[in-house]
Motif scaffolding. Structure first.
Motif, short mmCIF file in Angstrom:
data_model
loop_
_atom_site.label_atom_id
_atom_site.label_comp_id
_atom_site.label_asym_id
_atom_site.label_seq_id
_atom_site.Cartn_x
_atom_site.Cartn_y
_atom_site.Cartn_z
N ASP A 56 4.20 11.39 2.81
CA ASP A 56 3.05 10.76 3.46
C ASP A 56 3.49 9.57 4.32
O ASP A 56 3.00 9.39 5.43
N GLY A 57 4.40 8.76 3.80
CA GLY A 57 4.99 7.67 4.57
C GLY A 57 4.25 6.35 4.62
O GLY A 57 4.76 5.38 5.16
N ARG A 58 3.05 6.27 4.09
CA ARG A 58 2.30 5.02 4.19
C ARG A 58 2.61 4.03 3.08
O ARG A 58 2.55 2.82 3.29
N LEU A 59 2.93 4.52 1.91
CA LEU A 59 3.25 3.66 0.77
C LEU A 59 4.73 3.28 0.83
O LEU A 59 5.57 4.13 1.11
N GLN A 60 5.04 2.02 0.60
CA GLN A 60 6.42 1.54 0.66
C GLN A 60 6.79 0.82 -0.63
O GLN A 60 5.93 0.25 -1.31
N GLU A 61 8.08 0.83 -0.94
CA GLU A 61 8.56 0.09 -2.10
C GLU A 61 8.24 -1.38 -1.90
O GLU A 61 8.42 -1.93 -0.82
N GLY A 62 7.72 -2.03 -2.94
CA GLY A 62 7.33 -3.43 -2.86
C GLY A 62 5.85 -3.64 -2.60
O GLY A 62 5.35 -4.77 -2.75
N ASP A 63 5.12 -2.58 -2.20
CA ASP A 63 3.67 -2.71 -1.99
C ASP A 63 2.99 -2.98 -3.33
O ASP A 63 3.40 -2.48 -4.38
N LYS A 64 1.93 -3.79 -3.29
CA LYS A 64 1.13 -4.07 -4.48
C LYS A 64 -0.07 -3.14 -4.47
O LYS A 64 -0.78 -3.05 -3.46
N ILE A 65 -0.30 -2.44 -5.56
CA ILE A 65 -1.44 -1.52 -5.64
C ILE A 65 -2.61 -2.29 -6.23
O ILE A 65 -2.56 -2.76 -7.37
N LEU A 66 -3.67 -2.44 -5.43
CA LEU A 66 -4.83 -3.23 -5.84
C LEU A 66 -5.85 -2.40 -6.60
O LEU A 66 -6.49 -2.90 -7.53
N ALA A 67 -6.01 -1.12 -6.19
CA ALA A 67 -7.03 -0.28 -6.82
C ALA A 67 -6.65 1.19 -6.66
O ALA A 67 -5.97 1.57 -5.71
N ILE A 68 -7.10 1.99 -7.62
CA ILE A 68 -6.91 3.44 -7.57
C ILE A 68 -8.26 4.09 -7.82
O ILE A 68 -8.92 3.79 -8.82
N ASN A 69 -8.70 4.92 -6.88
CA ASN A 69 -10.01 5.57 -6.93
C ASN A 69 -11.12 4.56 -7.20
O ASN A 69 -12.05 4.81 -7.97
N GLY A 70 -11.01 3.39 -6.55
CA GLY A 70 -12.03 2.35 -6.67
C GLY A 70 -11.90 1.47 -7.90
O GLY A 70 -12.61 0.48 -8.03
N ARG A 71 -11.02 1.79 -8.81
CA ARG A 71 -10.82 1.01 -10.05
C ARG A 71 -9.74 -0.03 -9.80
O ARG A 71 -8.59 0.31 -9.55
N GLY A 89 -6.44 12.58 -10.72
CA GLY A 89 -6.88 13.77 -10.00
C GLY A 89 -5.93 14.15 -8.88
O GLY A 89 -4.85 13.60 -8.73
N GLU A 90 -6.38 15.12 -8.09
CA GLU A 90 -5.56 15.70 -7.02
C GLU A 90 -5.46 14.78 -5.80
O GLU A 90 -4.39 14.57 -5.26
N ASP A 91 -6.59 14.26 -5.35
CA ASP A 91 -6.64 13.34 -4.21
C ASP A 91 -6.87 11.93 -4.75
O ASP A 91 -7.92 11.64 -5.32
N VAL A 92 -5.89 11.07 -4.55
CA VAL A 92 -5.92 9.73 -5.14
C VAL A 92 -6.13 8.70 -4.03
O VAL A 92 -5.31 8.57 -3.12
N HIS A 93 -7.27 7.98 -4.14
CA HIS A 93 -7.57 6.95 -3.14
C HIS A 93 -6.94 5.64 -3.59
O HIS A 93 -7.22 5.14 -4.68
N LEU A 94 -6.06 5.10 -2.75
CA LEU A 94 -5.34 3.87 -3.08
C LEU A 94 -5.77 2.73 -2.17
O LEU A 94 -6.00 2.92 -0.97
N CYS A 95 -5.87 1.55 -2.74
CA CYS A 95 -6.02 0.33 -1.97
C CYS A 95 -4.77 -0.48 -2.29
O CYS A 95 -4.49 -0.79 -3.45
N ILE A 96 -3.99 -0.77 -1.26
CA ILE A 96 -2.73 -1.46 -1.47
C ILE A 96 -2.64 -2.71 -0.59
O ILE A 96 -3.32 -2.82 0.43
N GLN A 97 -1.79 -3.61 -1.03
CA GLN A 97 -1.43 -4.78 -0.22
C GLN A 97 0.01 -4.55 0.20
O GLN A 97 0.91 -4.51 -0.65
N GLN A 98 0.19 -4.35 1.49
CA GLN A 98 1.55 -4.06 1.97
C GLN A 98 2.41 -5.28 1.82
O GLN A 98 1.97 -6.41 2.01
#
Length: 152
Positions: A56-71, A89-98
């Protein structure tokens, strides 16, 4: 806002499709295993080669994951965060701080990053060695001012 000129962290949201081997990354952190001092957040430790996140290429090492599927992942133990990812689940919605970009130039080549880091280490080693040699030479000259002593 011109965006790319800033090195401050930015929040990004996207959906990552789970691959045959999962999401393709490892996490660190949690209230019981702080990765960053005074921060119990969940961070991407490693992107697995050819995994879903790498492709996918959008997630990078060192990114902080703020939420997963709204949680939100605030105040979770490491184990609780891992369980959220496993059951997402299959499709995982991520909110990250790069992570902030700390260098100029391309950041996509891991080999370049490793070699410049190694080069920096060797440069530091050479500077320290040179400083020690210089200090030794000055000390030698101070205590042995003029070679062999003669009858003068």
């Amino acid at each position: 806002m011109n965006g790319s000129a800033h090195s401050a962290p930015s929040d990004v949201e996207f959906t990552l499709k789970r691959g045959p081997a999962g999401l393709g990354f490892n996490i660190v952190g949690g209230v019981d295993q702080q990765y960053m001092m005074n921060d119990s957040g969940i961070y991407v430790a490693k992107i697995k080669e050819n995994g879903a996140a790498a492709l996918d290429g959008r997630l990078q090492e060192g990114d902080k994951i703020l939420a997963i599927n709204g949680r939100k992942l605030d105040n979770l133990s490491h184990g609780a965060a891992v369980e959220l990812f496993r059951s997402a689940g299959e499709d995982v919605h991520l909110c990250i701080q790069q992570r902030p970009v700390l260098q100029n130039g391309p950041t996509s080549s891991r080999a370049d990053g490793e070699s410049s880091s190694a080069l920096g280490t060797w440069t530091l080693f050479a500077v320290v060695t040179l400083a020690v040699m210089t200090a030794s030479f000055i000390a030698y000259k101070r205590f042995h001012p003029r070679g062999p002593r003669g009858p003068f």
